[in-house]
Design a protein around this motif. Structure first.
Motif, PDB file in Angstrom:
ATOM      1  N   LEU A  33       0.803  -1.232   0.000  1.00  0.00           N
ATOM      2  CA  LEU A  33       0.000   0.000   0.000  1.00  0.00           C
ATOM      3  C   LEU A  33       0.834   1.280   0.000  1.00  0.00           C
ATOM      4  O   LEU A  33       0.465   2.239  -0.684  1.00  0.00           O
ATOM      5  N   PRO A  34       1.942   1.368   0.732  1.00  0.00           N
ATOM      6  CA  PRO A  34       2.726   2.611   0.664  1.00  0.00           C
ATOM      7  C   PRO A  34       3.249   2.917  -0.740  1.00  0.00           C
ATOM      8  O   PRO A  34       3.482   4.076  -1.076  1.00  0.00           O
ATOM      9  N   LEU A  35       3.410   1.905  -1.569  1.00  0.00           N
ATOM     10  CA  LEU A  35       3.867   2.136  -2.940  1.00  0.00           C
ATOM     11  C   LEU A  35       2.802   2.840  -3.771  1.00  0.00           C
ATOM     12  O   LEU A  35       3.121   3.541  -4.734  1.00  0.00           O
ATOM     13  N   LEU A  36       1.538   2.644  -3.429  1.00  0.00           N
ATOM     14  CA  LEU A  36       0.441   3.293  -4.146  1.00  0.00           C
ATOM     15  C   LEU A  36       0.232   4.734  -3.691  1.00  0.00           C
ATOM     16  O   LEU A  36      -0.404   5.516  -4.379  1.00  0.00           O
ATOM     17  N   ASP A  37       0.739   5.073  -2.525  1.00  0.00           N
ATOM     18  CA  ASP A  37       0.786   6.438  -1.986  1.00  0.00           C
ATOM     19  C   ASP A  37      -0.532   7.198  -2.119  1.00  0.00           C
ATOM     20  O   ASP A  37      -0.612   8.241  -2.754  1.00  0.00           O
ATOM     21  N   GLY A  38      -1.575   6.619  -1.547  1.00  0.00           N
ATOM     22  CA  GLY A  38      -2.851   7.319  -1.474  1.00  0.00           C
ATOM     23  C   GLY A  38      -3.714   7.249  -2.722  1.00  0.00           C
ATOM     24  O   GLY A  38      -4.695   7.980  -2.823  1.00  0.00           O
ATOM     25  N   LEU A  39      -3.376   6.421  -3.679  1.00  0.00           N
ATOM     26  CA  LEU A  39      -4.197   6.303  -4.882  1.00  0.00           C
ATOM     27  C   LEU A  39      -5.521   5.611  -4.601  1.00  0.00           C
ATOM     28  O   LEU A  39      -6.514   5.859  -5.275  1.00  0.00           O
ATOM     29  N   GLN A  44      -5.456   3.314   6.503  1.00  0.00           N
ATOM     30  CA  GLN A  44      -4.071   2.893   6.625  1.00  0.00           C
ATOM     31  C   GLN A  44      -3.909   1.541   7.321  1.00  0.00           C
ATOM     32  O   GLN A  44      -3.112   0.726   6.905  1.00  0.00           O
TER      33      GLN A  44
END
Length: 107
Positions: A33-39, A44
């Motif tokens: 999920l951090p790789l998508l950065d809020g997409l 969280q």
């Protein structure tokens, strides 16, 4: 340490194994999920909480006798007595939902 006699059957049919696979998939999603950065609009800690529940359910499932595993004499006797259900599927919606989740996360 050695494998149990019916390890392949346990690997395919044991709910504890299925739930641990689900927990691993949820943990992998949480890490990605951090790789998508809020997409995606996903809270969280959602996958961390879902992973916790899957691991807890796997722990409970490991302690409960599962009649669908080969080698269980009681299950063999029950299978001879049971008649297939007519109409709707005999699986509950929860079981089908869990199978869908596994099929989505483990292609």
């Amino acid at each position: 340490m050695r494998l149990i006699d019916e390890w392949r059957t346990v690997l395919r049919k044991a709910w504890s194994v299925r739930l641990m696979l689900l927990a691993g998939a949820l943990s992998g999603i949480e890490a990605a999920l951090p790789l998508l950065d809020g997409l995606l609009p996903i809270p969280q800690r959602l996958f961390a909480v879902l992973t916790l529940f899957a691991v807890a359910a796997a722990f409970v499932a490991r302690l409960i006798a599962q009649n669908n595993l080969k080698g269980n004499e009681d299950a063999n006797q029950q299978d001879q007595v049971k008649q297939p259900r007519k109409g709707r599927h005999s699986r509950s919606y929860f079981i089908r939902f869990c199978q869908w989740l596994v099929s989505v996360f483990l292609p």
